[in-house]
Design an enzyme around this catalytic site. Structure first.
Site, PDB file in Angstrom:
ATOM      1  CE  LYS A 294       6.938   0.208   5.591  1.00  0.00           C
ATOM      2  NZ  LYS A 294       7.402   1.132   6.636  1.00  0.00           N
TER       3      LYS A 294
ATOM      4  N   GLY B 290       4.493  11.100   3.365  1.00  0.00           N
ATOM      5  CA  GLY B 290       5.650  11.043   4.203  1.00  0.00           C
ATOM      6  C   GLY B 290       6.644  12.156   3.617  1.00  0.00           C
ATOM      7  CB  SER B 291      10.256  12.253   4.439  1.00  0.00           C
ATOM      8  OG  SER B 291      10.694  10.972   3.909  1.00  0.00           O
TER       9      SER B 291
ATOM     10  N   GLY C  98      12.007  10.010   1.312  1.00  0.00           N
ATOM     11  CA  GLY C  98      11.369   8.715   1.187  1.00  0.00           C
ATOM     12  C   GLY C  98      10.468   8.533  -0.042  1.00  0.00           C
ATOM     13  N   GLY C  99       9.784   9.461  -0.242  1.00  0.00           N
ATOM     14  CA  GLY C  99       8.641   9.486  -1.147  1.00  0.00           C
ATOM     15  C   GLY C  99       9.479   9.427  -2.638  1.00  0.00           C
TER      16      GLY C  99
ATOM     17  CD  GLU D 151      -0.255  14.884   2.088  1.00  0.00           C
ATOM     18  OE1 GLU D 151       0.144  15.768   3.173  1.00  0.00           O
ATOM     19  OE2 GLU D 151      -1.226  14.246   2.126  1.00  0.00           O
TER      20      GLU D 151
ATOM     21  CB  CYS E  93       0.794  17.492   5.215  1.00  0.00           C
ATOM     22  SG  CYS E  93      -0.881  17.228   5.561  1.00  0.00           S
TER      23      CYS E  93
ATOM     24  CD  GLU F  73       7.872  19.904   5.563  1.00  0.00           C
ATOM     25  OE1 GLU F  73       6.826  19.858   6.185  1.00  0.00           O
ATOM     26  OE2 GLU F  73       8.186  19.206   4.601  1.00  0.00           O
TER      27      GLU F  73
END
Length: 501
Positions: free
Chosen positions: A165, A220-221, A224-225, A244, A281, A368
């Site tokens: 994606k 990603g965030s 979203g994750g 992650e 990250c 974060e």
């Protein structure tokens, strides 16, 4: 609907838009990948290695176009992107080595023994590929954690098919990279449909829900994750979701180290903080240090430079988050660096707070702020740290700066940090993740969804394979990794003894 790339330096559209992938098109891509998996999963590991190396060569051959396209969409700069693309091709070549070495399948053989209780039959265990894997590209690494990045490389190496994606922040880069990968796979003789790509938010949801997708890799965030993780777990047949997510990467500077080399530590910290405009990250967003170190840290950040964020959303989030932190009554702003005047640009920012206040507000103060911002937590007695550090959220890294006089204390701090961090750094900084056999890039929630696994290094292949035991099967029907005589010459554990036998 379309996905349009933008130039972060100007905020203007760049490149041709990419059409979002419909649900029916996602089904077609996944179905083709699942069919290709049947042949790819039984392709000998040494042959898969050759294919991966061919993909690496093809990407290197088109580096000029790929880097230029990525620079236009990300503003990360040609030097950084050139290095990142080389890292990406080196990841593919590393997995060629992993496949030839062979220990990743954990081949294990127990000879039959009728005299044990209970009697033991002939047992042969090996790790086999799961099936079709969905890979979600990251915004901040358009090559190394994207279309041809580590998740794709490790999944193809494992014998899985891959559907990526693409990230909406760099659709042109994703399209060009996918073109190179697809052509290289075909030229190397890989099954048609083995690798596919889809675009758009809904396409990502459809991908995770597709019944022929057997695992998901995501970078990603946290928001979203977590949403995709819940979809993966809420399926009628839940599948592994290796995400992650967010990480504050705490660093502890012990008193003697702070006193012996304050300028050195401050300068190196600011360099790590602002690397890639803080969009790593492993960015060191949380620093525990004696009060005396705040002044040199502040001076180093004030002298540092910000830059252009990857997209408008990240820029707005960074600005609003750090502005809210500065406007609150918990922390004090120490210094601010400079930034470009145009585009989606931000400045480095440094804040400070006493340990006692931090301890009472851990959840709020460990949020974060993706970008070049950090919080210095000041302490007087190192013993007080040992009670606070266990309260930190899960993180990818933990760092300790120590002089030799403080090694026993450094060991105590490391023992605490290892419970919340996946990688421990000594007298260094966490930015920069080597692609190697010994690397672990993971950690407890919310840094990842599964602390047992890594998204970087040779053992990242472990996410895409699962154990199968063959009981009492004739040698001619066994996988090559388990046959008598070890025809592949790989490391195996036979009757409890590890060796090449």
């Amino acid at each position: 609907m379309i996905v349009q790339g933008y130039n972060p330096r100007t905020g203007e559209p760049i490149g041709e838009p990419v059409t979002e992938t419909t649900d029916s098109e996602v089904d077609g891509v996944v179905t083709a990948a699942a069919a290709a998996f049947e042949a790819w999963s039984t392709t000998p590991a040494a042959d898969r290695a050759v294919v991966l190396e061919a993909v690496a060569d093809a990407l290197d051959a088109e580096s000029e176009l790929l880097v230029a396209t990525a620079d236009g969409e990300t503003a990360l700069g040609v030097p950084r992107l050139t290095t990142e693309l080389k890292r990406t091709t080196n990841q593919l070549r590393l997995f060629g080595e992993v496949l030839r070495e062979g220990s990743y399948v954990e081949a294990t053989i127990d000879s039959p023994d009728p005299d044990t209780v209970p009697p033991r039959p002939d047992l042969r265990r090996v790790l086999r590929p799961l099936g079709t894997v969905a890979v979600f590209s990251a915004s901040n690494f358009p090559f190394a954690f994207s279309v041809a990045g580590g998740d794709t490389a490790s999944a193809l190496a494992a014998g899985c098919a891959v559907v990526v994606k693409a990230h909406s922040a760099h659709p042109g880069t994703s399209r060009e990279t996918a073109r190179v990968v697809t052509a290289a796979l075909a030229a190397a003789g890989a099954p048609e449909g083995l690798f596919g790509i889809v675009h758009g938010v809904q396409a990502g949801v459809a991908l995770v829900r597709h019944p022929r997708v057997r695992a998901v890799g995501f970078t990603g965030s946290t928001g979203g994750g977590r949403a995709l993780f819940d979809i993966a777990q809420g399926r009628p047949d839940p599948i592994p979701f290796y995400g992650e997510l967010g990480s504050v990467n705490p660093a502890v500077v012990l008193p003697d180290a702070a006193a012996a080399r304050p300028e050195e530590i401050a300068t190196a910290f600011a360099q790590s903080l602002t690397m890639g405009v803080g969009q790593f990250c492993t960015n060191p967003g949380l620093l525990f240090a004696p009060e005396a170190l705040v002044e040199p840290l502040g001076a180093a950040v004030a002298a540092s430079h910000g830059g252009t964020m990857l997209n408008e959303r990240m820029c707005d989030s960074y600005r609003s988050g750090t502005d809210a932190l500065a406007a609150g009554d918990l922390v004090t702003e120490v210094s601010t660096g400079d930034r470009p005047a145009d585009g989606w640009s931000v400045a480095p920012r440094l804040f400070t707070v006493p340990l006692a206040v931090f301890a009472d507000n851990v959840e709020k103060l460990t949020e974060e702020h993706f970008g070049p911002a950090a919080l210095v937590v000041t302490y007087d007695d190192p013993a007080d740290l040992l009670a606070v550090l266990p309260k930190l959220p899960g993180t990818l890294t933990g760092t300790v700066h120590s002089d030799p006089t403080e090694h026993p204390l450094a060991g105590q701090v490391a023992e605490v940090l290892r419970r919340v961090a996946g990688r421990l750094v000594f007298n260094g900084w966490p930015t920069g993740v080597a692609v190697a056999w010994g690397m672990h890039h993971g950690g407890p929630w919310p840094s990842t969804t599964n602390p047992l696994h890594t998204s970087v290094g040779s053992t990242s292949i472990r996410r895409w394979i699962a154990p199968v035991t063959y009981q009492s099967w004739p040698d001619g029907l066994l996988p090559a990794e388990l046959k008598d005589g070890n025809p592949l010459g790989i490391p195996r554990r036979v009757d409890g003894v590890l060796g090449t036998h």
